[in-house]
Enzyme design. Structure first.
Site, PDB file in Angstrom:
ATOM      1  N   CYS A 386       8.241   2.137   1.357  1.00 55.81           N
ATOM      2  CA  CYS A 386       8.309   2.555   2.761  1.00 55.81           C
ATOM      3  C   CYS A 386       7.064   3.373   3.116  1.00 55.81           C
ATOM      4  O   CYS A 386       6.790   4.414   2.510  1.00 55.81           O
ATOM      5  CB  CYS A 386       9.581   3.363   2.980  1.00 55.81           C
ATOM      6  SG  CYS A 386       9.529   4.343   4.478  1.00 55.81           S
ATOM      7  N   CYS A 389       7.746   7.023   3.918  1.00 57.45           N
ATOM      8  CA  CYS A 389       7.977   7.849   2.731  1.00 57.45           C
ATOM      9  C   CYS A 389       6.627   8.180   2.087  1.00 57.45           C
ATOM     10  O   CYS A 389       6.368   9.328   1.687  1.00 57.45           O
ATOM     11  CB  CYS A 389       8.857   7.106   1.724  1.00 57.45           C
ATOM     12  SG  CYS A 389      10.509   6.726   2.336  1.00 57.45           S
TER      13      CYS A 389
END
Ligand code: SF4
Length: 466
Positions: A386, A389
């Site tokens: 991600c 993230c």
């Protein structure tokens, strides 16, 4: 602004944008916005002031013309002799250039002079009250309309009332279609926009009523300014053929949009309102810059862009990886013949720091039990693929360093793949990353709901709870 529903991304060619049909048949539609007082009704030809040379063809049987603009052009047979004569066609690009350095008052005066009762000010209930003040200062009659979506703040309704009294006018409110609102609310509830975006609700409560209002006009006046959104509004001319909506005569080019404050900065609007002692919406004093519907508008802090006060949850979603997106990623990996474990192994892990503890499923299950929790924890649920993230990795590592030795633990739990269902069910996982605080004194973890993931914001969250 509540009426900011036009799309600046829609462009029309200069040939269509700069001219209006010379012969247009006025057909009143009972569903359109019609004034109660047509005392200032002007002829459609008032649209055409400057003179341009234009080629006009003579109809073979002009007497058989029907009173219908579309049929007329479709059924007309042209005579071979094409004659040239001058007709009045407005060149709005030229007019915009001519008025570029004019004051808002001059532009307003020109607009009202040209269109009389066929033009109206679109008033959102915010600082575009300046438009009403300018219209008032011209000394000409003017009309004002507003969209009552049914979801405005009480302060805005009070403001409408104050404006009506101050100028001794009646605002012409446009309401959404009750059947459409009923259908939307009965099927999706009162707050569907938080779930699936604001477009559907805005279409019912704003765009369609606005379209109806404009179908009764030949021109409208908006409070659009160049400085509101440098990206999309930097080209706002003071007058233009409306590229999106249709006016009374229907079809592209049948509506003209005036933007008298296009060149005025927001600060100068406020100076003007203060100088003229104009009533303003009391929400401004509470930090609201842009004012729209109550559930979709919030105050902003000094320095925050006004856009952050509108549909902010949609912006926040754009800063997270939706779970669906994660699914797509995993499925595409799986489609190449790899299993989930292989897929997991193929992406390098993130949040690698001695100060961040890696939690497994049993570790998380223990953490969920109050009795096993001796220290408060902050845990990030993440997926290494991600990008959001990845983007918060540095601040998370720095946070863990700062909290080292404080008795506060920082952990990470990879929550994609096989752990996703567990994380969704037990750990409030809605998207990546999800940040949870596990207090010492409470069994339930507290979710960090802001999209700001810098170390100071995370530290403020931790300090407020530990
Ligand atoms: Fe649009 Fe929100 Fe108003 Fe609905 S309530 S019309 S989504 S601004």
């Amino acid at each position: 602004m509540a009426l900011a529903v036009t799309s600046s991304s829609i462009a029309i060619s200069s040939s269509s944008s700069s001219s209006l049909r010379a012969e247009q048949v006025v057909q009143l539609n009972t569903t359109t916005f019609q004034p109660s007082d047509r005392a200032h009704l002007v002829s459609p030809t008032i649209l055409s002031l400057s003179v341009k040379r234009s080629v006009v063809v003579k109809a073979l049987n002009p007497e058989s013309r029907r009173n219908d603009a579309i049929v007329t052009s479709a059924a007309t047979t042209f005579a071979p002799d094409v004659m040239e004569k001058s007709v009045e066609v407005e060149d709005f690009e030229k007019l915009a250039k001519d008025l570029e350095n004019s004051s808002p008052l001059e532009i307003m005066d020109k607009a009202l002079e040209k269109y009389g009762n066929d033009i109206a000010i679109a008033f959102s209930g915010a600082e575009d009250v300046a438009l009403i003040e300018y219209a008032h200062l011209t000394g000409r009659p003017y009309r004002v309309f507003s969209l009552d979506t049914g979801r405005l703040n009480p302060e805005t309704y009070k403001f409408f009332d104050a404006v009506e009294k101050h100028y001794n006018i009646r605002i012409e409110y446009m309401f959404p279609d009750s059947v459409e609102v009923q259908a939307l609310v009965r099927t999706k509830g009162l707050f569907s926009f938080y779930e699936d975006g604001h477009q559907e609700c805005c279409r019912v409560r704003k765009v369609r009523p606005l379209r109806r209002a404009l179908k009764g006009l030949r021109a409208w006046i908006t409070g659009q300014r160049k400085d509101q959104s440098p990206g999309t509004r930097s080209q706002v001319p003071v007058v233009q053929v409306d590229p999106v909506f249709e006016g009374l005569d229907g079809g592209s080019g049948s509506l003209v949009k005036w933007n008298p404050v296009a060149n005025v900065a927001g600060n100068d609007i406020w100076n003007f309102l203060r100088t003229m002692d104009v009533p303003v919406n009391s929400l401004h004093a509470q930090g609201y810059v842009s004012i729209g519907c109550e559930p979709c508008t919030r105050a902003v802090l000094p320095g925050q862009h006004e856009r952050e006060g509108r549909w902010w949850w949609e912006d926040a979603k754009a800063k997270e990886c939706g779970l669906h997106k994660g699914n797509i990623k995993e499925e595409s990996v799986n489609a190449n013949g790899n299993d989930t474990l292989h897929a997991n192994a193929s992406v390098s892990d993130i949040f690698n720091s001695n100060d961040i503890l890696t939690l497994t499923r049993p570790g998380m299950e223990n953490l969920l039990k109050m009795e096993g929790r001796k220290d408060p924890w902050i845990v990030v649920l993440y997926a290494p693929w991600c990008q959001f993230c990845q983007a918060m990795e540095a601040s998370c590592v720095e946070l863990a360093e700062k909290l080292g030795g404080s008795g506060m633990k920082v952990g990470k739990f990879r929550a994609d793949g096989d752990e996703k269902a567990f994380a969704q069910q037990e750990l409030q996982l809605g998207s990546f990353p999800t940040i949870l605080f596990f207090p010492k004194h409470s069994s339930r973890p507290i979710k960090y709901s802001s999209e700001k993931r810098d170390v100071d914001s995370l530290m403020a969250f931790v300090n407020a709870l530990r």
